[in-house]
Design a protein around this motif. Structure first.
Motif, mmCIF file in Angstrom:
data_model
loop_
_atom_site.group_PDB
_atom_site.id
_atom_site.type_symbol
_atom_site.label_atom_id
_atom_site.label_comp_id
_atom_site.label_asym_id
_atom_site.label_seq_id
_atom_site.Cartn_x
_atom_site.Cartn_y
_atom_site.Cartn_z
ATOM 1 N N SER A 5 0.828 -1.210 0.000
ATOM 2 C CA SER A 5 0.000 0.000 0.000
ATOM 3 C C SER A 5 0.859 1.255 0.000
ATOM 4 O O SER A 5 0.586 2.213 -0.720
ATOM 5 C CB SER A 5 -0.917 -0.026 1.231
ATOM 6 N N ASN A 6 1.917 1.261 0.807
ATOM 7 C CA ASN A 6 2.808 2.421 0.853
ATOM 8 C C ASN A 6 3.488 2.667 -0.484
ATOM 9 O O ASN A 6 3.612 3.810 -0.934
ATOM 10 C CB ASN A 6 3.869 2.236 1.941
ATOM 11 N N MET A 7 3.950 1.586 -1.126
ATOM 12 C CA MET A 7 4.644 1.743 -2.404
ATOM 13 C C MET A 7 3.691 2.207 -3.495
ATOM 14 O O MET A 7 4.065 2.998 -4.361
ATOM 15 C CB MET A 7 5.321 0.431 -2.796
ATOM 16 N N ARG A 8 2.452 1.716 -3.462
ATOM 17 C CA ARG A 8 1.460 2.216 -4.429
ATOM 18 C C ARG A 8 1.219 3.700 -4.219
ATOM 19 O O ARG A 8 1.138 4.478 -5.170
ATOM 20 C CB ARG A 8 0.147 1.438 -4.296
ATOM 21 N N GLY A 9 1.094 4.103 -2.953
ATOM 22 C CA GLY A 9 0.891 5.514 -2.655
ATOM 23 C C GLY A 9 2.062 6.362 -3.126
ATOM 24 O O GLY A 9 1.868 7.453 -3.681
ATOM 25 N N ALA A 10 3.283 5.877 -2.920
ATOM 26 C CA ALA A 10 4.474 6.610 -3.368
ATOM 27 C C ALA A 10 4.492 6.731 -4.890
ATOM 28 O O ALA A 10 4.835 7.794 -5.442
ATOM 29 C CB ALA A 10 5.732 5.913 -2.871
ATOM 30 N N LEU A 11 4.110 5.641 -5.583
ATOM 31 C CA LEU A 11 4.053 5.672 -7.041
ATOM 32 C C LEU A 11 3.002 6.668 -7.519
ATOM 33 O O LEU A 11 3.254 7.467 -8.434
ATOM 34 C CB LEU A 11 3.729 4.275 -7.570
ATOM 35 N N PHE A 12 1.831 6.654 -6.903
ATOM 36 C CA PHE A 12 0.769 7.580 -7.290
ATOM 37 C C PHE A 12 1.205 9.027 -7.055
ATOM 38 O O PHE A 12 0.930 9.913 -7.879
ATOM 39 C CB PHE A 12 -0.508 7.284 -6.499
ATOM 40 N N MET A 13 1.871 9.289 -5.925
ATOM 41 C CA MET A 13 2.330 10.647 -5.636
ATOM 42 C C MET A 13 3.364 11.099 -6.669
ATOM 43 O O MET A 13 3.323 12.238 -7.154
ATOM 44 C CB MET A 13 2.918 10.720 -4.226
ATOM 45 N N SER A 14 4.270 10.210 -7.037
ATOM 46 C CA SER A 14 5.280 10.547 -8.039
ATOM 47 C C SER A 14 4.636 10.835 -9.394
ATOM 48 O O SER A 14 5.031 11.782 -10.099
ATOM 49 C CB SER A 14 6.294 9.401 -8.166
ATOM 50 N N LEU A 15 3.630 10.029 -9.770
ATOM 51 C CA LEU A 15 2.921 10.271 -11.032
ATOM 52 C C LEU A 15 2.159 11.591 -10.984
ATOM 53 O O LEU A 15 2.089 12.320 -11.988
ATOM 54 C CB LEU A 15 1.961 9.115 -11.316
ATOM 55 N N SER A 16 1.596 11.897 -9.824
ATOM 56 C CA SER A 16 0.893 13.171 -9.668
ATOM 57 C C SER A 16 1.833 14.346 -9.893
ATOM 58 O O SER A 16 1.514 15.289 -10.624
ATOM 59 C CB SER A 16 0.274 13.254 -8.271
ATOM 60 N N MET A 17 3.008 14.284 -9.269
ATOM 61 C CA MET A 17 3.972 15.370 -9.413
ATOM 62 C C MET A 17 4.470 15.486 -10.859
ATOM 63 O O MET A 17 4.705 16.586 -11.366
ATOM 64 C CB MET A 17 5.149 15.156 -8.460
ATOM 65 N N GLU A 235 0.517 5.101 4.460
ATOM 66 C CA GLU A 235 0.755 6.120 5.478
ATOM 67 C C GLU A 235 1.166 7.434 4.808
ATOM 68 O O GLU A 235 2.100 7.464 4.003
ATOM 69 C CB GLU A 235 1.863 5.669 6.430
ATOM 70 N N ILE A 236 0.477 8.503 5.166
ATOM 71 C CA ILE A 236 0.768 9.805 4.573
ATOM 72 C C ILE A 236 2.208 10.217 4.860
ATOM 73 O O ILE A 236 2.884 10.809 4.016
ATOM 74 C CB ILE A 236 -0.228 10.862 5.083
ATOM 75 N N SER A 237 2.708 9.901 6.074
ATOM 76 C CA SER A 237 4.070 10.290 6.425
ATOM 77 C C SER A 237 5.102 9.599 5.527
ATOM 78 O O SER A 237 6.197 10.125 5.311
ATOM 79 C CB SER A 237 4.354 9.946 7.896
ATOM 80 N N PHE A 238 4.764 8.424 4.977
ATOM 81 C CA PHE A 238 5.659 7.735 4.042
ATOM 82 C C PHE A 238 5.516 8.303 2.633
ATOM 83 O O PHE A 238 6.506 8.449 1.900
ATOM 84 C CB PHE A 238 5.333 6.235 4.030
ATOM 85 N N ILE A 239 4.294 8.642 2.265
ATOM 86 C CA ILE A 239 4.001 9.054 0.891
ATOM 87 C C ILE A 239 4.359 10.516 0.626
ATOM 88 O O ILE A 239 4.862 10.860 -0.451
ATOM 89 C CB ILE A 239 2.501 8.818 0.596
ATOM 90 N N ALA A 240 4.127 11.398 1.605
ATOM 91 C CA ALA A 240 4.278 12.841 1.403
ATOM 92 C C ALA A 240 5.650 13.265 0.871
ATOM 93 O O ALA A 240 5.728 14.163 0.018
ATOM 94 C CB ALA A 240 3.958 13.583 2.703
#
Length: 302
Positions: A5-17, A235-240
């Motif tokens: 879940s954390n890695m998916r969130g990180a990937l989504f955040m990177s794609l967003s940026m 976790e937002i603290s991991f993804i942010a």
């Protein structure tokens, strides 16, 4: 192998940026031909249509009576002001410089939350906020050779965007994000229409410019959607911290598309700003972990 879940969130955040930064690059290309207000209007119209269709599909539209909420009005002002100042500044300074200054946004939101929402901020985070704004001053370099007053427009963007984000925290949770995005996109388009003539009047729009603006609007929607998906994963603290990948994209696009190479001031200031933001996120994670365990402990029946 399935991603956590954390890695998916990180990937989504990177794609967003990536979506946001590629959008900025396209806008910077177009503003050489037409004025900023026209870009706001045309991109805003396309973005509003796309977001409206998505909001209707997901049944996220609400009555216009919801707009009586003053916090929504303040959010709209922040969005419009941030868009205008960013586009004006971006037209005149390198993409990477604008992106580096924008990295101070999490620090500005933390500062605003402490001053206006009464959220507690310890001395370590205060030190990080001060260090981050010193980094912004290094990038802007007031009074030195190479200073551009248009860099101050991006500082204004940070203030407007922080106002938007703080106002968003106060909006009722039952109002869907897509509805808020539809309203703000429409407001940006309307503001652009009003400002076209004060900012130089309507200029002919070529098919290529219209195509770039439409693509920019699609990338803007990609950015909005992936950031929502990121916030719902892990976790937002991991993804942010992956927000800062936008700075890497800006550096690369600035060099490849515009031939803009960063100088020592920009690199030094950018590292300080990003480092301060990462430390602030780290302290927030420590603070969250230190909350009394009794708040999360289950209650036992007698």
């Amino acid at each position: 192998m399935a991603l956590s879940s954390n890695m998916r969130g990180a990937l989504f955040m990177s794609l967003s940026m990536a979506g946001f930064t590629f959008n900025d690059s396209l806008v910077k290309l177009v503003t050489g031909d037409i004025n900023v207000a026209q870009v706001m209007f045309l991109r805003g119209v396309v973005a509003t249509l796309l977001i409206f269709l998505l909001a209707r599909h997901r049944k996220a539209l609400r009555s216009l009576r919801v707009l009586r909420d003053p916090w929504i009005g303040l959010r709209v002002i922040g969005e419009v002001g941030g868009t205008l100042t960013f586009l004006v500044g971006l037209t005149h300074i390198p993409l990477a410089n604008a992106s580096a200054i924008l990295q101070a946004l999490p620090l500005a939101v933390t500062l605003g939350a402490a001053l206006f929402l009464g959220e507690p901020v310890g001395w370590r985070r205060w030190a990080a906020i001060i260090a981050g704004f010193v980094g912004v001053l290094i990038i802007v370099r007031p009074g030195l050779e190479g200073f551009s007053p248009f860099a101050l427009m991006i500082v204004g963007t940070v203030i407007f965007a922080a106002t938007r984000d703080i106002a968003t925290k106060k909006i009722r949770a039952d109002i869907p994000s897509l509805y808020l995005s539809t309203i703000t996109a429409a407001a940006v388009a309307l503001a652009g229409l009003v400002l076209i003539w004060p900012m130089g009047g309507w200029r002919p729009v070529t098919a290529s410019d219209l195509g770039l603006i439409s693509l920019a609007a699609c990338l803007l929607l990609v950015g909005y959607q992936f950031i929502i998906m990121a916030m719902r994963e892990g976790e937002i603290s991991f993804i942010a911290p992956f927000r800062y990948t936008s700075f890497i994209w800006a550096l690369l696009l600035g060099m490849v598309v515009f031939g803009e190479y960063p100088d020592a001031f920009m690199i030094t200031g950018g590292v300080i700003v990003i480092g301060s933001g990462l430390y602030t996120l780290y302290r927030e994670r420590i603070k969250s972990a230190a909350k009394p365990a009794t708040r999360a402990a289950p209650r036992h029946s007698p």
